[in-house]
Design a protein around this motif. Structure first.
Motif, mmCIF file in Angstrom:
data_model
loop_
_atom_site.group_PDB
_atom_site.id
_atom_site.type_symbol
_atom_site.label_atom_id
_atom_site.label_comp_id
_atom_site.label_asym_id
_atom_site.label_seq_id
_atom_site.Cartn_x
_atom_site.Cartn_y
_atom_site.Cartn_z
ATOM 1 N N GLY A 87 1.331 -1.118 -0.251
ATOM 2 C CA GLY A 87 0.058 -0.309 -0.509
ATOM 3 C C GLY A 87 1.051 1.567 0.083
ATOM 4 O O GLY A 87 0.110 2.670 0.363
ATOM 5 N N THR A 88 1.866 1.384 -0.275
ATOM 6 C CA THR A 88 3.310 2.025 -0.291
ATOM 7 C C THR A 88 2.845 3.246 -1.490
ATOM 8 O O THR A 88 3.376 3.694 -1.581
ATOM 9 N N GLY A 89 2.230 2.208 -2.294
ATOM 10 C CA GLY A 89 1.976 3.262 -3.655
ATOM 11 C C GLY A 89 3.154 2.912 -4.557
ATOM 12 O O GLY A 89 3.835 3.248 -5.462
ATOM 13 N N LYS A 90 4.310 1.636 -5.307
ATOM 14 C CA LYS A 90 4.780 1.270 -5.437
ATOM 15 C C LYS A 90 4.410 0.897 -6.485
ATOM 16 O O LYS A 90 5.053 1.213 -7.837
ATOM 17 N N SER A 91 3.627 -0.107 -7.399
ATOM 18 C CA SER A 91 2.745 -0.386 -8.757
ATOM 19 C C SER A 91 1.972 0.974 -8.658
ATOM 20 O O SER A 91 2.921 1.216 -10.786
ATOM 21 N N TRP A 92 2.112 1.838 -8.750
ATOM 22 C CA TRP A 92 1.765 2.720 -8.869
ATOM 23 C C TRP A 92 2.717 3.421 -9.494
ATOM 24 O O TRP A 92 2.450 4.436 -11.086
ATOM 25 N N LEU A 93 3.380 4.198 -8.718
ATOM 26 C CA LEU A 93 5.279 5.221 -8.943
ATOM 27 C C LEU A 93 5.884 4.373 -10.449
ATOM 28 O O LEU A 93 6.138 4.828 -11.104
ATOM 29 N N ALA A 94 5.864 2.574 -10.126
ATOM 30 C CA ALA A 94 5.990 2.694 -11.299
ATOM 31 C C ALA A 94 5.420 2.350 -12.951
ATOM 32 O O ALA A 94 5.642 2.652 -14.018
ATOM 33 N N GLU A 95 4.197 3.094 -12.428
ATOM 34 C CA GLU A 95 3.368 2.504 -13.244
ATOM 35 C C GLU A 95 3.922 4.040 -14.236
ATOM 36 O O GLU A 95 3.212 4.134 -15.548
ATOM 37 N N LEU A 96 3.212 5.423 -13.617
ATOM 38 C CA LEU A 96 3.503 6.461 -13.800
ATOM 39 C C LEU A 96 5.394 6.954 -14.533
ATOM 40 O O LEU A 96 5.204 7.695 -15.651
ATOM 41 N N LEU A 97 6.035 5.689 -14.218
ATOM 42 C CA LEU A 97 7.501 6.517 -14.674
ATOM 43 C C LEU A 97 7.124 6.043 -16.210
ATOM 44 O O LEU A 97 7.694 6.394 -17.565
ATOM 45 N N SER A 98 7.288 4.975 -15.855
ATOM 46 C CA SER A 98 7.169 3.861 -17.308
ATOM 47 C C SER A 98 6.035 4.792 -18.726
ATOM 48 O O SER A 98 6.532 4.772 -19.383
ATOM 49 N N ALA A 99 4.870 5.433 -18.331
ATOM 50 C CA ALA A 99 3.880 5.811 -18.720
ATOM 51 C C ALA A 99 4.373 6.806 -19.324
ATOM 52 O O ALA A 99 4.657 7.720 -20.594
ATOM 53 N N ALA A 100 5.636 7.540 -18.959
ATOM 54 C CA ALA A 100 6.093 8.930 -19.080
ATOM 55 C C ALA A 100 7.416 8.800 -19.886
ATOM 56 O O ALA A 100 7.493 9.658 -21.266
ATOM 57 N N ILE A 101 8.451 7.969 -19.326
ATOM 58 C CA ILE A 101 9.680 7.747 -20.243
ATOM 59 C C ILE A 101 9.375 7.100 -21.500
ATOM 60 O O ILE A 101 9.597 7.444 -22.427
ATOM 61 N N CYS A 102 8.128 5.910 -21.334
ATOM 62 C CA CYS A 102 7.861 5.135 -22.452
ATOM 63 C C CYS A 102 6.077 5.437 -23.454
ATOM 64 O O CYS A 102 6.904 4.383 -25.016
ATOM 65 N N GLY A 103 5.861 5.369 -22.571
ATOM 66 C CA GLY A 103 4.173 5.779 -23.557
ATOM 67 C C GLY A 103 3.296 4.908 -23.218
ATOM 68 O O GLY A 103 2.767 4.398 -23.801
ATOM 69 N N ASN A 104 3.904 3.734 -22.227
ATOM 70 C CA ASN A 104 3.330 1.559 -22.576
ATOM 71 C C ASN A 104 3.978 1.186 -20.856
ATOM 72 O O ASN A 104 4.981 0.846 -20.335
ATOM 73 N N SER A 105 3.050 1.229 -20.061
ATOM 74 C CA SER A 105 3.142 0.411 -18.805
ATOM 75 C C SER A 105 2.580 -0.547 -18.587
ATOM 76 O O SER A 105 2.566 -1.310 -17.526
ATOM 77 N N THR A 106 2.263 -1.261 -19.794
ATOM 78 C CA THR A 106 1.438 -2.727 -19.974
ATOM 79 C C THR A 106 2.284 -4.202 -19.451
ATOM 80 O O THR A 106 2.131 -4.650 -19.805
ATOM 81 N N LEU A 107 4.000 -3.330 -20.374
ATOM 82 C CA LEU A 107 4.463 -4.265 -20.385
ATOM 83 C C LEU A 107 5.033 -5.051 -18.849
ATOM 84 O O LEU A 107 6.598 -4.806 -18.141
ATOM 85 N N VAL A 108 4.119 -6.480 -18.462
ATOM 86 C CA VAL A 108 4.388 -6.216 -16.645
ATOM 87 C C VAL A 108 4.449 -7.877 -16.857
ATOM 88 O O VAL A 108 3.360 -8.450 -17.298
ATOM 89 N N VAL A 109 5.410 -8.038 -16.042
ATOM 90 C CA VAL A 109 5.141 -9.910 -15.820
ATOM 91 C C VAL A 109 4.844 -9.549 -14.626
ATOM 92 O O VAL A 109 5.480 -8.680 -13.098
ATOM 93 N N GLN A 110 3.723 -10.775 -14.050
ATOM 94 C CA GLN A 110 3.363 -11.008 -12.641
ATOM 95 C C GLN A 110 4.097 -11.495 -11.442
ATOM 96 O O GLN A 110 4.696 -12.783 -11.942
ATOM 97 N N GLY A 111 4.873 -11.678 -10.462
ATOM 98 C CA GLY A 111 5.572 -12.941 -10.107
ATOM 99 C C GLY A 111 5.024 -13.401 -9.079
ATOM 100 O O GLY A 111 4.506 -12.755 -8.111
ATOM 101 N N THR A 112 4.782 -14.562 -8.624
ATOM 102 C CA THR A 112 4.416 -15.510 -7.991
ATOM 103 C C THR A 112 5.193 -16.644 -7.881
ATOM 104 O O THR A 112 6.164 -16.933 -8.711
ATOM 105 N N ALA A 113 4.726 -17.504 -7.144
ATOM 106 C CA ALA A 113 5.119 -19.132 -7.143
ATOM 107 C C ALA A 113 5.334 -20.057 -9.009
ATOM 108 O O ALA A 113 5.913 -21.073 -9.068
ATOM 109 N N GLY A 114 4.309 -19.525 -9.553
ATOM 110 C CA GLY A 114 3.948 -20.017 -10.639
ATOM 111 C C GLY A 114 4.017 -19.513 -11.744
ATOM 112 O O GLY A 114 4.805 -20.400 -12.816
#
Length: 370
Positions: A87-114
């Motif tokens: 809840g500290t806004g890590k993912s939101w900051l990552a999304e904003l940075l990606s959007a501003a720098i390259c215009g695409n924040s959707t190239l995401v891998v979700q880390g899980t045990a699988g």
């Protein structure tokens, strides 16, 4: 945007990004859309001294130095790891940075045990392989490989939730900046283009799940995002996210400042009680994060809209708080009941101001769950 449940930042703020790009005269690393100064301005909002002819609202609330260090890291050849409590806004900051720098924040891998190595490198379209054999056309690149080919930012959420094999594969990508494809005889190496980087996030409460190796840690610059403790900053975050929610649902409902104060104070009280607790049984299972505050308020707003008289009341807010935070029964219910009787009841008698309605709503919610 009307066809998306939640539009990514580059879509939501497309007009702002286009405007900033049109007035940006600063030097840009690699193929960045915006200069580092404009990226910071997009994330933290504009000030009068910036000399813009339109206001850019603040979107992430935190220390300016965290944003600046993150931007500087992405302008280098190192990865960026945002680490902090839930809840500290890590993912939101990552999304904003990606959007501003390259215009695409959707190239995401979700880390899980699988999560497997294929998720960060490539896999194969089985039907195409059977029909035509293995080739670049039958290969399915991962979001990270796609980011490498385009020279943009790839994101890796919850890095410490993935296994050591996946983390080891990431070391090679961050070090060598290419991915080899041994199944192919020709065109069998994908090189990262200038501008490629990775923003990863990690939950500090996951320590011990899959700790990062020393080798992987060396490939990242760490930016630790602290829990928001300043009431004013937390109020701004909750208000910003709530207004966004109301716009998305097209709800015209006012959140009275007194109720926002009650929500903030109740979370502050519960955090203080958790800090003073001597055992886990005396603590709520909830992390009591800012994100959970937003969730409580969202639940109360929607309940008022659909099942109330479209007026947010303290009793509804209390019911949402109990319903959201009481995850263990009877332990969490006992903690919340103790809070209502020991803290809220005296405050309601002394101050009123909505606390009496909050007390009644909380009691009713606990009774219904007991």
């Amino acid at each position: 945007m009307s066809d998306m449940l939640r539009a990514p930042a580059e879509v939501t703020y497309a007009d702002e990004l286009a405007y900033l790009e049109s007035v940006d005269t600063g030097p840009k690393p690699f193929s960045w859309r915006l200069s580092p100064r404009m990226v910071r301005l997009f994330v933290l909002g504009s000030e009068r001294a910036d000399g813009l002819d339109r206001e850019i609202p603040q979107k992430w609330f935190g220390d300016r130095s965290f944003v600046e260090r993150s931007i500087v890291t992405l302008a280098s050849d190192r990865g960026l790891l945002l680490i902090g409590d839930p809840g500290t806004g890590k993912s939101w900051l990552a999304e904003l940075l990606s959007a501003a720098i390259c215009g695409n924040s959707t190239l995401v891998v979700q880390g899980t045990a699988g999560t497997t190595e294929d998720h960060i490198k490539y896999s194969w379209n089985v039907s195409m392989v059977i029909a035509r054999g293995q080739s670049r056309e039958s290969m399915i690149p991962s979001p990270i490989m796609t980011a490498m080919e385009r020279g943009v930012i790839g994101r890796f959420e919850e890095l410490t939730r993935s296994t050591s094999d996946v983390q080891d594969a990431l070391i090679s990508i961050l070090s060598e900046k290419y991915v080899a494809i041994p199944e192919l005889d020709q065109d069998n190496i994908v090189f990262a283009q200038p501008g490629f980087s990775i923003i990863a996030t990690a939950n500090s409460r996951d320590r011990g799940v899959n700790d990062l190796s020393s080798a992987l840690k060396r490939r990242f610059n760490f930016v630790r995002i602290p829990v928001v403790t300043n009431k004013r900053s937390e109020a701004e975050i909750v208000r910003f996210r709530t207004e966004e929610l109301l716009r998305r649902h097209r709800i015209e409902l006012e959140v009275p400042p007194t109720l926002l104060d009650i929500l903030l104070q109740s979370f502050a009280d519960l955090r203080a009680a958790a800090s003073a607790a001597t055992s886990d049984d005396e603590k709520l299972e909830s992390a009591l994060s800012t994100a959970e505050q937003i969730g409580v308020l969202e639940d109360a707003v929607l309940h008022s809209q659909f099942f109330g008289d479209r007026t947010l009341r303290a009793g509804t807010l209390a019911g949402s708080l109990v319903g959201s935070l009481a995850r263990r029964s009877p332990e969490d219910l006992a903690i919340l009941n103790k809070y209502l009787h020991g803290v809220v009841e005296p405050r309601a008698k002394a101050d009123g101001g909505g606390w009496d309605d909050f007390l009644d709503g909380g009691r009713q919610a606990i009774a219904s769950l007991s």
